[in-house]
Write a protein that holds these residues in place. Sequence first.
Motif, short mmCIF file in Angstrom:
data_model
loop_
_atom_site.label_atom_id
_atom_site.label_comp_id
_atom_site.label_asym_id
_atom_site.label_seq_id
_atom_site.Cartn_x
_atom_site.Cartn_y
_atom_site.Cartn_z
N PRO A 1 0.82 -1.21 0.00
CA PRO A 1 0.00 0.00 0.00
C PRO A 1 0.86 1.27 0.00
CG PRO A 1 0.07 -0.96 2.20
CD PRO A 1 0.75 -1.94 1.29
N GLN A 2 0.50 2.22 -0.85
CA GLN A 2 1.21 3.49 -0.94
C GLN A 2 0.45 4.63 -0.28
OE1 GLN A 2 4.37 4.16 -2.39
NE2 GLN A 2 4.49 1.93 -2.23
N ASP A 3 -0.70 4.34 0.28
CA ASP A 3 -1.53 5.37 0.89
C ASP A 3 -2.19 4.81 2.14
OD1 ASP A 3 -4.05 7.08 1.31
OD2 ASP A 3 -3.03 8.18 -0.28
N VAL A 4 -2.24 5.60 3.20
CA VAL A 4 -2.80 5.15 4.47
C VAL A 4 -4.26 4.76 4.34
CG1 VAL A 4 -3.41 7.50 5.21
CG2 VAL A 4 -3.00 5.71 6.92
N PHE A 5 -4.99 5.37 3.39
CA PHE A 5 -6.40 5.07 3.24
C PHE A 5 -6.64 3.67 2.67
CE2 PHE A 5 -6.57 9.71 3.39
CZ PHE A 5 -7.62 9.90 4.27
N MET A 6 -5.60 3.06 2.13
CA MET A 6 -5.77 1.72 1.58
C MET A 6 -6.03 0.68 2.66
SD MET A 6 -2.87 1.90 -1.43
CE MET A 6 -3.09 0.21 -2.00
N ASN A 7 -5.87 1.06 3.92
CA ASN A 7 -6.17 0.18 5.04
C ASN A 7 -7.61 0.31 5.54
OD1 ASN A 7 -3.49 -0.90 5.26
ND2 ASN A 7 -2.86 1.04 6.21
N ILE A 8 -8.36 1.24 4.95
CA ILE A 8 -9.74 1.47 5.38
C ILE A 8 -10.64 0.36 4.84
CG2 ILE A 8 -11.71 3.05 5.24
CD1 ILE A 8 -9.42 4.08 6.98
N ASP A 9 -11.42 -0.23 5.71
CA ASP A 9 -12.35 -1.28 5.29
C ASP A 9 -13.28 -0.78 4.20
OD1 ASP A 9 -11.27 -3.03 7.10
OD2 ASP A 9 -12.84 -2.77 8.61
N GLY A 10 -13.40 -1.55 3.15
CA GLY A 10 -14.33 -1.22 2.08
C GLY A 10 -13.72 -0.48 0.91
N TYR A 11 -12.53 0.11 1.10
CA TYR A 11 -11.92 0.91 0.03
C TYR A 11 -11.51 0.02 -1.15
CZ TYR A 11 -9.02 4.60 -2.11
OH TYR A 11 -8.46 5.52 -2.96
N LEU A 12 -10.90 -1.13 -0.84
CA LEU A 12 -10.51 -2.06 -1.90
C LEU A 12 -11.73 -2.55 -2.67
CD1 LEU A 12 -8.63 -4.02 -3.41
CD2 LEU A 12 -8.87 -5.59 -1.47
N GLU A 13 -12.76 -2.96 -1.95
CA GLU A 13 -13.96 -3.48 -2.61
C GLU A 13 -14.61 -2.40 -3.48
OE1 GLU A 13 -12.73 -5.95 0.60
OE2 GLU A 13 -13.20 -3.79 0.59
N GLN A 14 -14.64 -1.17 -2.98
CA GLN A 14 -15.20 -0.06 -3.76
C GLN A 14 -14.38 0.18 -5.03
OE1 GLN A 14 -16.33 3.76 -1.71
NE2 GLN A 14 -14.68 4.60 -3.00
N THR A 15 -13.06 0.11 -4.90
CA THR A 15 -12.18 0.32 -6.05
C THR A 15 -12.38 -0.76 -7.10
OG1 THR A 15 -10.52 1.41 -4.65
CG2 THR A 15 -9.77 0.51 -6.77
N LEU A 16 -12.43 -2.01 -6.67
CA LEU A 16 -12.62 -3.11 -7.62
C LEU A 16 -13.99 -3.03 -8.30
CD1 LEU A 16 -11.03 -6.11 -5.67
CD2 LEU A 16 -10.23 -5.13 -7.83
N GLN A 17 -15.00 -2.61 -7.56
CA GLN A 17 -16.32 -2.50 -8.17
C GLN A 17 -16.36 -1.39 -9.22
OE1 GLN A 17 -18.66 -4.81 -7.60
NE2 GLN A 17 -19.74 -3.86 -9.30
N GLU A 18 -15.66 -0.30 -8.95
CA GLU A 18 -15.58 0.79 -9.93
C GLU A 18 -14.82 0.34 -11.18
OE1 GLU A 18 -13.79 5.34 -10.36
OE2 GLU A 18 -13.86 4.37 -8.39
N ILE A 19 -13.73 -0.38 -10.98
CA ILE A 19 -12.98 -0.92 -12.12
C ILE A 19 -13.85 -1.86 -12.93
CG2 ILE A 19 -11.02 -2.36 -12.81
CD1 ILE A 19 -9.55 -1.33 -10.29
N PHE A 20 -14.61 -2.70 -12.23
CA PHE A 20 -15.46 -3.68 -12.92
C PHE A 20 -16.54 -2.99 -13.74
CE2 PHE A 20 -19.02 -6.82 -12.86
CZ PHE A 20 -18.40 -7.80 -13.60
N LYS A 21 -17.15 -1.97 -13.18
CA LYS A 21 -18.19 -1.23 -13.90
C LYS A 21 -17.60 -0.59 -15.16
CE LYS A 21 -21.37 2.69 -13.36
NZ LYS A 21 -21.85 3.75 -12.43
N ASP A 22 -16.45 0.04 -15.04
CA ASP A 22 -15.78 0.63 -16.20
C ASP A 22 -15.42 -0.45 -17.22
OD1 ASP A 22 -15.95 3.17 -15.17
OD2 ASP A 22 -13.83 3.31 -14.60
N THR A 23 -14.93 -1.57 -16.73
CA THR A 23 -14.55 -2.68 -17.61
C THR A 23 -15.70 -3.09 -18.51
OG1 THR A 23 -12.86 -3.59 -16.12
CG2 THR A 23 -13.93 -5.14 -17.62
N ILE A 24 -16.88 -3.25 -17.94
CA ILE A 24 -18.05 -3.68 -18.72
C ILE A 24 -18.41 -2.64 -19.77
CG2 ILE A 24 -20.50 -4.27 -18.59
CD1 ILE A 24 -19.95 -5.28 -15.74
#
Length: 405
Positions: A318-341
């Motif tokens: 992790p390069q940012d302290v916020f990457m340890n916040i619960d839910g941030y990873l899941e939110q990021t992956l969901q945004e990537i997935f939506k863009d992917t589609i």
Amino acid sequence: MTTVEQEIYEPLNIETAIELSKNLQLFDHDDHLTSEEIGDGNLNLVFRVKNEHSGKSVIIKQALPYAKVVGSSWPLTLDRARIESESLKRTYQLVPKFTPKVYFSNTNLAVTVMDDLSDFTILRKGLIAGNIYPNLAKDIGHFLAHTLFFNSDFGLNQQEKKVQSSRFINPELCKITEDLVFTDPFYDHGTNNIDEDLKPFVSTMLWEDQSLKLEVATLKKAFLTKGETLVHGDLHTGSIFVREEDTVVIDPEFAFYGPMGFDIGAFIANIILNYLSQQVHLRNQFQRQEYQQYLLNIIDESWNAFSEEFTSLWNQYPQDVFMNIDGYLEQTLQEIFKDTIGFAGCKVIRRMIGLAGVEDVECISNQADRNKVKKAALTLGKKLIVERSQIATINELVKVVSEHA
């Protein structure tokens, strides 16, 4: 010749490609070298230079100052050769297993000299032929996770990322994508390539649908403004070389800092198009169903491999302290997935009616069969764009694709 760096640009030919190889001391001075032009792309010259005695060979790729597919009336910057070379070198640092090694590059000549992959097959041709590559999905997922993560603010020092992104400003080739992927196919534009029999369908399905255009405008805005990571920019199945258990990604001349979902969407779109084309290529129902299931598995497994590896990298580096916040990873992956589609939908549509089609479909000789596949692809592409927010998981995406065969 004195030094290569002093050379003035001019297009290479078979003889000068050999001369360049000798000047670079890639071979012994007395080696008997042969050269052949092997490129069939739209933008470049590609030569294979080979020592006939030892079998050693290299690829020399040179950018042309125009698009081959159109001619000198469509000028292009030679700086794309520098961008491609730097992208290959950066990617080789991250995933050497999946990247050709660059031996030499020169901005003046717009040349990159790299590994020869002649013992590999272009993935598109392999899929058209119905071949199976057991490691493809896992390899592409791993490639995408490492390149997208370690070139982003998540995996790269954020100040270094800003410096790196400045080296990959690629306005002319981005403009090609902006026009040919996100704009022209959605209007009755002169660059489109459409059978007359398809025009009424396309007009109703795409050109007259303002709600679709609103969604495409949103996706185009994301492409224009989301400088998330260094993307390959043109990750189709013609840019992937494969052997039974090996995968190598080539041709990142469209590389720039863009949205994470763009490369993933491009890859999935090309698998989708092969999936749909197999309705014609494989007439035997059992063989067709079996192979189409393999293609659906590629979509599923490549996303899951990407997601799992991206998650692992997120937790380790992790390069940012916020990457340890619960839910941030899941939110990021969901945004990537939506863009992917959404990006996959745009890519599917672009390849069916835009300037450059795909061999998977264009090689179908019967026009009625070909147009039937194109209609299915256009319908599916539109659905992916307008319903991308409702498709929540990769299993749901696979189900949507399977319903359009």
